[in-house]
Write a protein that holds these residues in place. Structure first.
Motif, PDB file in Angstrom:
ATOM      1  N   GLY A  13       0.850  -1.194   0.000  1.00  0.00           N
ATOM      2  CA  GLY A  13       0.000   0.000   0.000  1.00  0.00           C
ATOM      3  C   GLY A  13       0.880   1.237   0.000  1.00  0.00           C
ATOM      4  O   GLY A  13       2.087   1.168  -0.275  1.00  0.00           O
ATOM      5  N   ALA A  14       0.265   2.380   0.303  1.00  0.00           N
ATOM      6  CA  ALA A  14       1.013   3.629   0.323  1.00  0.00           C
ATOM      7  C   ALA A  14       2.149   3.539   1.342  1.00  0.00           C
ATOM      8  O   ALA A  14       3.297   3.921   1.054  1.00  0.00           O
ATOM      9  CB  ALA A  14       0.084   4.788   0.685  1.00  0.00           C
ATOM     10  N   GLY A  16       3.740   0.829   2.737  1.00  0.00           N
ATOM     11  CA  GLY A  16       4.805  -0.111   2.376  1.00  0.00           C
ATOM     12  C   GLY A  16       5.660   0.400   1.227  1.00  0.00           C
ATOM     13  O   GLY A  16       6.900   0.355   1.288  1.00  0.00           O
ATOM     14  N   GLU A  34       3.939  -8.188  -1.614  1.00  0.00           N
ATOM     15  CA  GLU A  34       2.514  -7.823  -1.544  1.00  0.00           C
ATOM     16  C   GLU A  34       1.709  -9.035  -2.010  1.00  0.00           C
ATOM     17  O   GLU A  34       1.991  -9.601  -3.053  1.00  0.00           O
ATOM     18  CB  GLU A  34       2.262  -6.599  -2.442  1.00  0.00           C
ATOM     19  CG  GLU A  34       0.816  -6.356  -2.835  1.00  0.00           C
ATOM     20  CD  GLU A  34      -0.142  -6.187  -1.657  1.00  0.00           C
ATOM     21  OE1 GLU A  34       0.134  -5.374  -0.756  1.00  0.00           O
ATOM     22  OE2 GLU A  34      -1.179  -6.911  -1.637  1.00  0.00           O
ATOM     23  N   GLY A 205       1.360  -3.911   6.914  1.00  0.00           N
ATOM     24  CA  GLY A 205       0.209  -4.677   6.425  1.00  0.00           C
ATOM     25  C   GLY A 205      -1.132  -4.026   6.655  1.00  0.00           C
ATOM     26  O   GLY A 205      -2.162  -4.667   6.445  1.00  0.00           O
ATOM     27  N   GLY A 206      -1.140  -2.769   7.102  1.00  0.00           N
ATOM     28  CA  GLY A 206      -2.414  -2.057   7.268  1.00  0.00           C
ATOM     29  C   GLY A 206      -3.375  -2.837   8.149  1.00  0.00           C
ATOM     30  O   GLY A 206      -3.024  -3.289   9.239  1.00  0.00           O
ATOM     31  N   GLY A 227     -15.347   1.389   5.854  1.00  0.00           N
ATOM     32  CA  GLY A 227     -15.883   2.647   5.337  1.00  0.00           C
ATOM     33  C   GLY A 227     -16.385   2.445   3.914  1.00  0.00           C
ATOM     34  O   GLY A 227     -15.679   1.903   3.079  1.00  0.00           O
ATOM     35  N   GLY A 307     -13.548   0.197   2.076  1.00  0.00           N
ATOM     36  CA  GLY A 307     -12.168  -0.019   2.493  1.00  0.00           C
ATOM     37  C   GLY A 307     -12.172  -0.238   3.993  1.00  0.00           C
ATOM     38  O   GLY A 307     -13.154   0.069   4.674  1.00  0.00           O
ATOM     39  N   VAL A 308     -11.080  -0.777   4.481  1.00  0.00           N
ATOM     40  CA  VAL A 308     -11.029  -1.084   5.911  1.00  0.00           C
ATOM     41  C   VAL A 308      -9.880  -0.351   6.590  1.00  0.00           C
ATOM     42  O   VAL A 308      -8.730  -0.446   6.173  1.00  0.00           O
ATOM     43  CB  VAL A 308     -10.899  -2.609   6.124  1.00  0.00           C
ATOM     44  CG1 VAL A 308     -10.809  -2.917   7.608  1.00  0.00           C
ATOM     45  CG2 VAL A 308     -12.084  -3.326   5.511  1.00  0.00           C
TER      46      VAL A 308
HETATM   47  C1  FAD Z   1     -13.014   4.266   3.604  1.00  0.00           C
HETATM   48  C2  FAD Z   1     -11.677   4.888   3.851  1.00  0.00           C
HETATM   49  C3  FAD Z   1     -11.425   6.166   3.364  1.00  0.00           C
HETATM   50  C4  FAD Z   1     -10.191   6.755   3.570  1.00  0.00           C
HETATM   51  N1  FAD Z   1      -9.964   7.985   3.054  1.00  0.00           N
HETATM   52  C5  FAD Z   1      -8.757   8.554   3.191  1.00  0.00           C
HETATM   53  C6  FAD Z   1      -8.485   9.797   2.568  1.00  0.00           C
HETATM   54  O1  FAD Z   1      -9.329  10.354   1.896  1.00  0.00           O
HETATM   55  N2  FAD Z   1      -7.260  10.346   2.748  1.00  0.00           N
HETATM   56  C7  FAD Z   1      -6.296   9.721   3.454  1.00  0.00           C
HETATM   57  O2  FAD Z   1      -5.233  10.283   3.560  1.00  0.00           O
HETATM   58  N3  FAD Z   1      -6.527   8.542   4.049  1.00  0.00           N
HETATM   59  C8  FAD Z   1      -7.727   7.931   3.935  1.00  0.00           C
HETATM   60  N4  FAD Z   1      -7.969   6.710   4.484  1.00  0.00           N
HETATM   61  C9  FAD Z   1      -6.896   6.045   5.197  1.00  0.00           C
HETATM   62  C10 FAD Z   1      -5.894   5.424   4.214  1.00  0.00           C
HETATM   63  O3  FAD Z   1      -6.566   4.840   3.147  1.00  0.00           O
HETATM   64  C11 FAD Z   1      -5.066   4.382   4.843  1.00  0.00           C
HETATM   65  O4  FAD Z   1      -4.529   4.902   6.001  1.00  0.00           O
HETATM   66  C12 FAD Z   1      -3.909   3.943   3.957  1.00  0.00           C
HETATM   67  O5  FAD Z   1      -4.340   3.628   2.663  1.00  0.00           O
HETATM   68  C13 FAD Z   1      -3.231   2.766   4.573  1.00  0.00           C
HETATM   69  O6  FAD Z   1      -2.187   2.336   3.730  1.00  0.00           O
HETATM   70  P1  FAD Z   1      -1.312   1.119   4.139  1.00  0.00           P
HETATM   71  O7  FAD Z   1      -0.269   0.976   3.119  1.00  0.00           O
HETATM   72  O8  FAD Z   1      -0.887   1.267   5.524  1.00  0.00           O
HETATM   73  O9  FAD Z   1      -2.290  -0.117   4.128  1.00  0.00           O
HETATM   74  P2  FAD Z   1      -2.886  -0.985   2.835  1.00  0.00           P
HETATM   75  O10 FAD Z   1      -3.005  -0.075   1.715  1.00  0.00           O
HETATM   76  O11 FAD Z   1      -4.029  -1.680   3.331  1.00  0.00           O
HETATM   77  O12 FAD Z   1      -1.675  -1.934   2.547  1.00  0.00           O
HETATM   78  C14 FAD Z   1      -1.506  -3.152   3.212  1.00  0.00           C
HETATM   79  C15 FAD Z   1      -1.155  -4.202   2.203  1.00  0.00           C
HETATM   80  O13 FAD Z   1      -0.655  -5.365   2.832  1.00  0.00           O
HETATM   81  C16 FAD Z   1      -1.006  -6.480   2.056  1.00  0.00           C
HETATM   82  N5  FAD Z   1      -0.923  -7.707   2.845  1.00  0.00           N
HETATM   83  C17 FAD Z   1      -1.726  -8.095   3.842  1.00  0.00           C
HETATM   84  N6  FAD Z   1      -1.339  -9.305   4.314  1.00  0.00           N
HETATM   85  C18 FAD Z   1      -0.262  -9.682   3.584  1.00  0.00           C
HETATM   86  C19 FAD Z   1       0.597 -10.826   3.607  1.00  0.00           C
HETATM   87  N7  FAD Z   1       0.404 -11.822   4.455  1.00  0.00           N
HETATM   88  N8  FAD Z   1       1.598 -10.881   2.714  1.00  0.00           N
HETATM   89  C20 FAD Z   1       1.800  -9.875   1.830  1.00  0.00           C
HETATM   90  N9  FAD Z   1       1.045  -8.764   1.793  1.00  0.00           N
HETATM   91  C21 FAD Z   1       0.021  -8.676   2.658  1.00  0.00           C
HETATM   92  C22 FAD Z   1      -2.422  -6.146   1.650  1.00  0.00           C
HETATM   93  O14 FAD Z   1      -2.787  -6.870   0.491  1.00  0.00           O
HETATM   94  C23 FAD Z   1      -2.346  -4.648   1.411  1.00  0.00           C
HETATM   95  O15 FAD Z   1      -2.148  -4.322   0.058  1.00  0.00           O
HETATM   96  C24 FAD Z   1      -9.191   6.073   4.299  1.00  0.00           C
HETATM   97  C25 FAD Z   1      -9.453   4.800   4.774  1.00  0.00           C
HETATM   98  C26 FAD Z   1     -10.677   4.198   4.536  1.00  0.00           C
HETATM   99  C27 FAD Z   1     -10.931   2.827   5.038  1.00  0.00           C
END
Ligand code: FAD
Ligand code: SF4
Ligand code: SF4
Lengths: 506, 395
Positions: A13-14, A16, A34, A205-206, A227, A307-308
């Motif tokens: 995700g963003a 990682g 990923e 892993g969000g 959401g 999204g979660v």
């Molecule tokens: C409905 C909603 C609206 C939002 N709106 C906004 C907004 O407008 N502006 C803003 O700034 N933020 C917003 N957010 C928050 C933002 O989207 C998140 O904080 C951000 O995208 C999280 O990114 P991440 O990389 O941490 O997690 P993710 O993008 O969830 O990345 C985690 C990744 O890990 C992978 N993964 C999981 N398990 C494994 C495994 N065992 N092996 C390999 N890979 C694995 C998953 O497939 C996933 O791709 C919103 C959130 C939601 C739910």
């Protein structure tokens, strides 16, 4: 490839991809894994708002300050991923005006520029808004594309020598004397497993971070919070529209390219994989949104999704917290003594770069590398740029996707789905939801990549099914008619059900 | 963007039906077609805050504004209206702009030309004039002759009142249409007055001068409404004028006024049909003729009242054909770079007419007439002229 790196980053995700880039720019040998494609977790299922921070000034000033700081940096370094639409906050006659003053004070403290605009003047520019506006302010919000952002981070990291494995899932950790020595990976397409050795693991892993940590016997208490968001066929407003009231459901509209993303809700759910929006949730949202855009219910919806968010609840007596209030960096060695693993949880997409910096500062320190973070100094670029093309070159006319863009999207990819292509190009994201571009794209790859018929048919089938899934919750009015047309073409004309194809992805 | 237009945009299913009916697409592959130029690009234009134009907008110039796409759409989207709106924002080559401006203001040249017809007609044939027209991008083809004639109208007051709006072509190039229409209306018991209004604005709309057309529409609407108030029906004999008053004005000036206006606009034959007036009967019928349905008549959605009437009383064998666009589309076929395309679009119609071996073609539209005569050499007449001739025979 070598099967030992210094750092393995989990999650594309963003967060990682931002971490991978930061590591790479500091010269640290890293690999990102990923389980699906990039940005298929929350970073591809979010609202698309590059927060100015104004939404948080009353409840969480610190978070607001981080947002505005990152907002300014990202607009500078990631122009391909951001459209600087500007934003507005409006209060209507039904809103509590004492909140407006609190909000203005907060913006002032956080250093967020607000400019008041009269209702009359604003309505001229944004005719879709309710005439019941009492107070309105401009703020420096913008729209950000999560798919492009993740891909641009990776492109930059790749150039600095980092590697990425998509469709590769972490299935276990190699632990020795309470220290992480490597990760076990499984290729989701071939089922093959491998071990990659490493000195450090960063768990990004969000919402899945808890499940991942559990593979190493670690406990992170994360509650998934769902959401729901809906997509309208066209731009309703030119700026991001926020309801000026204490943050709640259904109070943000983000103009995103050719569409508008509207939401969202917040409900605890049982699993991070619960990403389906229901019809009831959509109707609730529309009722709420009609307060800001009176004609909302008559406008064409093309999709709904969810999204979660990972809500992190630190357990009492915890000492391992070393972060801001917005996001948390968990150093597992402080809890359980496990060496070589940190987890980053919470935050927002807007603050991903800051989260990455904090995480990499810590890990680099542990590895004895003292290079500073430079991610705010260098630009990142979209791997598939949108350039002008002539009519007739478009394979997807709704979103103006060209053959050249299709070529660029699968460059160096052995295997791909049309969804992978879509995330980089917007193929099939318009009103017809892939009806007219799916068969063209499948045909194009059949020819240009020499795909076997069965493989090309699989591209087609998977994509039509995926598009269908997202429109199920909004099947009334025009989109229902569109679905009938899709049905006619794919089930009738092309006899999709009997189409001889490779096995479906599950 | 007005709310109505946005909703229209939402109605597009991308089915491409409009695309298959566009005469320009059929003859010019590089033309993106109504679906893309209209609803598809409109979404993307909105995405840029309606500000930055697309390169491909240039192609908009090739839309003839025939409105076949609007009729074809099963979902009520009107692609041509997006084209019109966006054409007005184009930054074209300045020479062509100048030429388009001249063509858009045919009413001025009409006024001058019809004052001193012989001089103008001589001028239009004069090699030097033709050369200078070529230089500004006007096609080397026959121009309509300018004519002036005094119209004779009865002063008798009657219950039924018609305000006849002749439009530019009849006023300046074929005044016998005016006399014919007046005579027919009088024979049907109407007190007739000529409308004190000049151009309807269609040429300006087609040439992207939307603002000017809007002002004209406002002025004309006020004039017409005054008459409507006094119980007049507004009668047209030009398909494009009729369409403009019924449809185009409603888009340019959405609101109560244009709504009231559109309800009181009648094509001459539409009103004859509506009132069921057939005061003529004779055995002296025309043996054979070909009726070409102008695109803008089709777009009015009133069927083919002129052809039906003529077929019923005045013509033994009338071939009624609505599948072709003649290709001229007002001022379009007068433009140098579009002349060949315009003739290609008309090709199938010309061939059909030649093959049916008719001595006479009938059509309501003045520029269709010019194009068909140019493409086939067969005489073309307005149905009002035919009916009036017939009327004379019966009296
Ligand atoms: C409905 C909603 C609206 C939002 N709106 C906004 C907004 O407008 N502006 C803003 O700034 N933020 C917003 N957010 C928050 C933002 O989207 C998140 O904080 C951000 O995208 C999280 O990114 P991440 O990389 O941490 O997690 P993710 O993008 O969830 O990345 C985690 C990744 O890990 C992978 N993964 C999981 N398990 C494994 C495994 N065992 N092996 C390999 N890979 C694995 C998953 O497939 C996933 O791709 C919103 C959130 C939601 C739910
Ligand atoms: S108005 Fe006529 S030429 Fe223009 S796009 Fe429609 S069908 Fe084609
Ligand atoms: S405008 Fe009408 S005919 Fe054309 S593609 Fe859209 S729905 Fe079909």
């Amino acid at each position: 490839m070598t099967n030992k790196v210094q750092v393995v980053v989990i999650g594309g995700g963003a967060t990682g991809t931002g971490i991978l880039r930061d590591l790479a720019l500091r010269g640290i040998d890293s690999l990102l894994v990923e389980q699906n494609d990039l940005a298929t977790g929350t970073s591809g299922r979010f609202h698309g708002l590059l927060h100015s921070g104004a939404r948080y000034v009353v409840k969480d000033l610190h978070s607001a300050e981080e947002c505005i700081q990152e907002n300014i940096i990202l607009k500078e370094i990631a122009p391909d991923c951001i459209e600087d639409t500007g934003g507005m906050f409006i209060a209507t006659k039904n809103d509590d005006l004492s909140y407006v003053n609190q909000w203005l004070e907060g913006c002032e403290k956080a250093g967020i520029n607000t400019g008041e605009v009269s209702a009359q003047e604003l309505l001229k520019e944004e005719p879709a808004l309710t005439p019941d506006i009492v107070k309105a302010y401009y703020v420096p919000d913008a729209a950000v594309d999560g798919f492009t952002l993740a891909a641009a981070n990776v492109l930059s990291a790749n150039k600095a020598g980092a590697q990425v494995k998509t469709y590769t899932k972490v299935v276990g950790f190699k632990l020795e004397q309470n220290k992480v020595r490597g990760v076990y990976l499984q290729n989701k397409r071939t089922g093959k497993e491998e071990l990659v050795g490493c000195d450090y693991v960063i768990n990004a892993g969000g919402a899945w971070a808890g499940q991942i940590a559990a593979l190493a016997g670690q406990n992170i208490n994360i509650s998934p919070d769902k959401g729901v968001l809906v997509i309208f066929n066209h731009r309703i407003t030119n700026r991001v529209l926020n309801h000026l009231r204490p943050p709640g459901d259904g109070d943000i509209f983000v103009p995103h390219g050719s569409v508008t993303v509207f939401g969202t809700t917040s409900r605890l759910t049982s699993s991070p994989d619960d990403n389906e929006a229901t019809r009831g949730e959509v109707l609730e949202l529309l009722a709420e949104g009609s307060n800001l855009v009176p004609d909302l219910k008559e406008m064409r919806l093309i999709r709904a999704f969810a999204g979660v968010r990972p809500i992190y609840q630190p357990e009492g007596g915890e000492v391992g917290r070393e972060a801001t209030r917005d996001f948390t960096l968990i150093d597992h060695s402080r809890f359980t003594g496990l060496q070589g693993m940190v987890s980053v949880v919470g935050g927002k997409l807007t603050t991903f770069r800051l989260m990455a910096k904090v995480a990499v500062d810590m890990v680099a320190g542990r590895l004895g590398i003292d290079k500073p973070c430079i991610t705010h100094l260098e630009k990142i670029y979209a791997p598939v740029p949108r350039n002008g093309a002539k009519p007739g070159e478009y394979l997807c006319q709704c979103e103006m996707v060209t053959k050249k863009m299709l070529d660029q999207a699968v460059l160096e990819k052995e295997q791909f789905s049309l969804s992978d292509v879509r995330r980089l190009t917007r193929l099939g994201m318009g009103p017809c939801q892939g009806t007219f571009c799916t068969f063209r794209a499948a045909g194009y790859y059949h020819e240009s990549r020499g795909l076997k018929v069965k493989a090309a048919n699989k591209l087609l089938k998977d994509h039509i099914e995926e598009r269908w899934k997202g429109s199920k919750a909004v099947l009334w009015g025009q989109q229902a008619q569109e679905a009938q047309l899709t049905r006619g073409i794919y089930l009738g004309l092309l006899n999709l059900e009997r189409l001889d194809s490779d096995r479906h992805d599950v | 963007m007005s709310k109505g237009d946005e909703r229209n945009l939402d109605h597009c299913l991308k089915c491409s039906t409009c695309h298959t009916q566009c005469p320009v697409v059929a003859n010019y592959l590089a033309f993106p077609g109504p679906k893309q130029l209209g609803p598809e690009l409109e979404r993307l234009r909105l995405a840029r805050g309606g500000k930055a134009p697309f390169e491909i907008d240039e192609a908009l110039n090739y839309c003839t504004n025939c409105k076949r796409c609007d009729i074809a759409c099963p979902h009520g989207v009107k692609p041509s209206y997006y084209n019109i709106k966006n054409k007005a924002k184009l930054k074209g080559k300045s020479l062509n702009k100048f030429r388009d401006w001249i063509l858009a203001h045919n009413v001025w040249w009409g006024k001058i030309g019809s004052q001193i017809p012989s001089l103008t007609n001589f001028g239009l044939k004069f090699p030097l004039t033709r050369l200078s027209m070529g230089l500004v991008g006007v096609a080397n083809r026959h121009f309509p002759k300018y004519e002036k004639k005094k119209v004779i109208i009865s002063k008798e007051k009657k219950e039924k009142k018609a305000l006849y709006y002749a439009g530019c072509y009849a006023s300046y190039n074929e005044p016998q249409i005016i006399q014919a229409a007046v005579n027919i209306l009088e024979a049907c018991g109407y007190q007739v007055e000529l409308a004190p209004a000049a151009c309807c604005g269609t040429p300006m709309v087609s040439n992207g001068l939307l603002e000017e057309a809007g002002k004209l529409a406002e002025k004309n609407t006020d004039i017409f409404l005054k008459y409507i108030q006094q119980g007049f029906k507004i009668i047209t004999t030009c398909s494009s004028c009729g369409l403009a008053l019924k449809e185009e004005y409603a888009h340019m000036l959405p609101g109560e006024k244009s709504n009231r206006l559109r309800k009181n606009i009648w094509d001459l034959f539409e009103i004859l049909d509506e009132e069921g007036i057939l005061p003529f009967s004779s055995s002296q019928k025309i043996a054979k003729a070909y009726y070409h349905v102008p695109c803008h008549l089709k777009a009015q959605g009133i069927g083919v009242p002129a052809a039906n009437l003529l077929k019923a009383i005045a013509i033994k064998e009338l071939i009624i054909e609505d599948s072709y666009c003649c290709g001229i589309s007002g001022t379009y076929g007068f433009k140098k770079e579009k002349y060949a395309l315009s003739m290609a679009i008309g090709g199938p119609l010309f061939q059909d007419i030649k093959e049916s071996q008719v001595p006479l073609v009938i059509t309501d539209c003045g520029t269709c007439k010019l194009q068909i005569e140019h493409g086939t050499g067969v005489t073309v007449n307005h149905p009002a002229v035919i009916l009036e001739n017939y009327l004379k025979k019966t009296q």
